[in-house]
Design an enzyme around this catalytic site. Structure first.
Site, PDB file in Angstrom:
ATOM      1  N   GLU A 162     -11.324   9.550   9.494  1.00  0.00           N
ATOM      2  CA  GLU A 162     -10.663  10.836   9.310  1.00  0.00           C
ATOM      3  C   GLU A 162      -9.243  10.658   8.771  1.00  0.00           C
ATOM      4  O   GLU A 162      -8.772  11.447   7.942  1.00  0.00           O
ATOM      5  CB  GLU A 162     -10.592  11.598  10.638  1.00  0.00           C
ATOM      6  CG  GLU A 162     -11.918  12.127  11.166  1.00  0.00           C
ATOM      7  CD  GLU A 162     -12.720  11.082  11.953  1.00  0.00           C
ATOM      8  OE1 GLU A 162     -12.347   9.883  11.948  1.00  0.00           O
ATOM      9  OE2 GLU A 162     -13.740  11.472  12.556  1.00  0.00           O
ATOM     10  N   HIS A 177      -1.503  -5.114  -9.705  1.00  0.00           N
ATOM     11  CA  HIS A 177      -1.314  -4.172  -8.599  1.00  0.00           C
ATOM     12  C   HIS A 177      -0.557  -2.936  -9.028  1.00  0.00           C
ATOM     13  O   HIS A 177      -0.419  -1.995  -8.265  1.00  0.00           O
ATOM     14  CB  HIS A 177      -0.553  -4.848  -7.455  1.00  0.00           C
ATOM     15  CG  HIS A 177      -1.384  -5.849  -6.748  1.00  0.00           C
ATOM     16  ND1 HIS A 177      -1.218  -7.194  -6.921  1.00  0.00           N
ATOM     17  CD2 HIS A 177      -2.411  -5.701  -5.890  1.00  0.00           C
ATOM     18  CE1 HIS A 177      -2.108  -7.832  -6.182  1.00  0.00           C
ATOM     19  NE2 HIS A 177      -2.836  -6.955  -5.549  1.00  0.00           N
TER      20      HIS A 177
END
Ligand code: GLN
Ligand code: ZN
Length: 713
Positions: free
Chosen positions: A20, A653
């Site tokens: 969640e 990245h």
């Protein structure tokens, strides 16, 4: 001082039983929800955790173990160590965690020897510490409103400063901790947990002095909660007598990885249920460990060896596991139940034993000649240009690919349909690389959900979970496979994709495998065998795959070991033995290849410069290694490296596309420290998190910079 509750855990997962928190974070970051909605999800998750722990009968509930991103970052905020430049950002917390358009994030690295990443606090001489205790205080109140008294968990001052490389600031940070203890006492908090995992590694005399100074001072406060200093991931060793001589009331020992010690007059919080694996606890062993620390202790509290944040929530969420395996497993909820049962000393029932054992001995002599002879044979066979260009393996993982995998799982796409989809993607990636002019091509790894899980799904001896998510960093989770039996490879895994990719082009296509150390590091592995023997079994399976790739006409095979550094033991006295067997396992996996076959390896996300000699010892013909992201720091250490080396020239990245000149500059710096005939040109790591647009533009610059330097003298 009040009695310590009889059972506790050092921490708990926080991503949510169904991730969640991940969803809430992503919605907030994408602008689909507000900070308030995100906070509400956090509060719901905390409430659910406390209620559940209480329901399971746990006596001592921790608080402040929740984090929106990372507990080390939370500690930096708690102490006011927020670098000036982030204060301008809309949301400084997430700017530090993830960066913004114009602002790079804090550095991120691995939490001790785990696959959890924390943000490295940035502390300079200009840092002014100032307490902001809002988070721990509000969690105490929140829990109290639900009827729970809790013990706030805070990263201790010594570990916090050691992680930041700023132990010299101890005298400046201690007043904040004193103020915090005062505030918690005023709030009616009975116990506080200060985590000091750094104390299980070798500590210099000055660092031990810091431990003494910190806890003498905090312990000497007139008004404060009881102090519980938790250690985990190993044995306190020489730190234990130092800590035991301070006025702290309770000391946590990791009795799974460390030794039992008697600690006269202190409360021992005994970590007898492992927080680092998914196995049921042996009652005999746990009870024996509890007995071993009880002599002279003021009280023995049953606990976990570390926070449970490193294991999945609940075994009951797994319907597909084989019942015989399931009977041997415990996830976080089940481990809490074990702690509770042990605290009543009424824990019985033995988990079924692990299956038979096939021990593998490494074979390295056969097959490969000395590096020089191999290099000559490969030059003859491969006919690559000077400064060859390549990539690390993966190309962008598109939404369509993930959707196709989900459709197969849901039964709406056939296996054959999925495989066609993967082949189309491979063809796309091959054509793209040809167009860009790369020399050694890859198939792009479109068939892999994850570089470890994919192999686990195709090897015997592993199980994968449906919902066994463990936080890796921020919103990112992985589902570590469970290595539960003898490992073997029923049939070739990657050969068909490699062969297909090679059939499309005249250039060499690299076969792409994950190495044995990394497969083991990123899985939960059986604990009835030494790690070395488990890694060797996996190495043996990888060895077969290497041979089959070679037999299928693949001339270059890459075996990735990005986790080689991660498993390095925390104590120096064990490091050499580890590196020895880890290197032997890698060589076992690769040494079946003939001299003409070029073996590559790849490392990243780690302080690889510390183990460069061992990396050379892997005896791979070519090593590609992250460099651009860490400011080419590695170049200072590579001059003695004896084999082919490709320090990355493109930081994958970042969404940023490096210019041709920038790549050329990095290449020239490499050529200053390494002989030209051993230099490779490649990005830092795989490209799967980037977009095709970024990748095309960046690789075009990488190739043209390499071409320029090929011409240059
Ligand atoms: N071959 C892998 C890839 O390119 C390597 C990933 C890694 O090093 N973590 O994705
Ligand atoms: Zn990598």
């Amino acid at each position: 001082m009040s009695e310590f509750p009889a059972s506790t855990v050092l921490g708990y997962p926080r991503i949510g039983p169904n991730r969640e928190l991940k969803r809430a974070l992503e919605a907030y970051w994408d602008g689909r929800s507000t900070r308030e909605e995100l906070e509400r999800t956090g509060a719901e998750l905390r409430a659910a955790t406390w209620n559940r722990l209480a329901e399971l009968g746990l006596a001592g509930l921790p608080s402040n173990t929740f984090s929106l991103y990372d507990q080390v970052l939370d500690t930096a905020v708690l102490l006011g160590a927020v670098p000036e430049r982030y204060l301008e950002a809309d949301d400084p917390y997430f700017a530090m965690a993830r960066g913004t358009q114009g602002l790079p994030p804090l550095r991120m690295t691995k939490w001790f020897d785990t696959n959890y990443h924390y943000l490295v606090p940035e502390i300079g001489p200009e840092t002014v510490f100032k307490l902001d205790a809002a988070k721990p205080l509000s969690e105490v109140r929140e829990a109290r409103a639900l009827g729970h008294e809790t013990r706030p968990v805070i990263l201790g001052p010594v570990t916090f400063l050691l992680l930041a490389g700023a132990l010299d600031r101890l005298a400046d940070v201690l007043p904040c901790y004193e103020e915090l203890l005062g505030a918690l006492a005023a709030e009616g908090v009975a116990w506080v947990q200060l985590d000091e995992p750094a104390l299980v590694a070798d500590r210099a005399p000055a660092e031990l002095d810091a431990v003494r100074a910190a806890y003498d001072r905090l312990g000497g406060l007139a008004v404060r909660p009881g102090l519980f200093v938790a250690s985990y991931f190993g044995d306190l060793g020489e730190s234990l007598p130092v800590l035991a001589a301070t006025p702290v009331e309770a000391i946590g020992l990791d009795l799974v990885r460390g030794q039992a010690h008697s600690v006269p007059g202190k409360i021992v919080v005994a970590g007898v249920v492992s927080g680092r694996d998914v196995w049921r606890t042996s009652p005999e062993l746990a009870l024996a460990r509890l007995r071993a620390v009880s002599d002279q202790a003021a009280q023995v509290v049953v606990s976990t060896s570390c926070s449970l944040q490193h294991v999945p929530y609940d075994l009951d969420a797994e319907d597909d596991l084989d019942p015989a395996l399931r009977a041997r497993l415990a996830f976080a909820e089940q481990k809490v139940a074990e702690v509770v049962a042990l605290s009543g000393r009424e824990f019985t029932g033995t988990a079924p034993a692990a299956p038979s054992v096939e021990l593998i001995e490494p074979v390295v002599v056969e097959g490969r000649g000395p590096y020089q002879a191999r290099a000559a044979a490969q030059a003859e066979h491969l006919r690559l240009p000077a400064l060859p260009t390549t990539t690390i393996g993966s190309f962008p993982q598109t939404g369509e690919l993930r959707a196709a995998r989900a459709a197969v799982a849901a039964g709406t796409l056939s296996q054959a349909g999925y495989e066609r989809r993967v082949e189309q993607e491979i063809e796309h990636v091959i054509r793209l690389q040809e167009r860009l002019g790369l020399d050694v091509l890859v198939h792009g790894e479109p068939e892999r959900n994850d570089m470890v899980q994919y192999f686990a799904e195709h090897l015997d001896g592993f199980a994968v979970t449906r919902n066994g998510w463990v936080q890796s960093y921020g919103s990112r989770c992985t589902r570590p496979p469970i290595l539960h039996g003898d490992v073997s490879r029923p049939e070739p895994i990657t050969v068909r994709w490699a062969r297909y990719a090679q059939s499309l082009t005249d250039r060499h296509v690299k076969g792409m495998l994950t190495g044995p150390v990394t497969i083991v590091a990123w899985s939960f592995v059986r604990d009835d065998l030494p790690l070395r023997d488990v890694v060797l079994q996996v190495a043996d399976a990888v060895r077969e795959e290497v041979r089959d790739l070679e037999a299928a006409g693949i001339s270059i095979i890459q075996v990735d070991e990005p986790a080689l550094r991660e498993l390095l033991p925390l104590r120096r006295s064990s490091q050499e033995a580890y590196l020895e067997w880890a290197v032997a396992a890698y060589r076992h996996a690769t040494a079946g290849a003939g001299d003409r076959t070029q073996i590559h390896t790849h490392l990243c996300y780690s302080d690889a410069d510390q183990i460069l000699a061992a990396i050379d010892g892997l005896d791979a013909d070519v090593t590609t290694i992250e460099s651009a992201r860490s400011g080419a720091r590695i170049l200072g250490a590579v001059s003695s490296f004896g084999r082919g080396l490709g320090p990355g020239v493109y930081d994958i990245h970042s969404p940023r596309v490096p210019g041709e000149d920038e790549v050329e500059r990095l290449l020239r710096a490499t050529l200053e420290v390494l002989p030209r005939e051993r230099v490779w040109v490649n990005p830092d790591c795989g490209l799967k998190t980037r977009t095709y647009e970024q990748v095309e533009a960046a690789l075009a610059n990488v190739v043209s910079a390499a071409h320029r330097l090929r011409q240059a003298p």
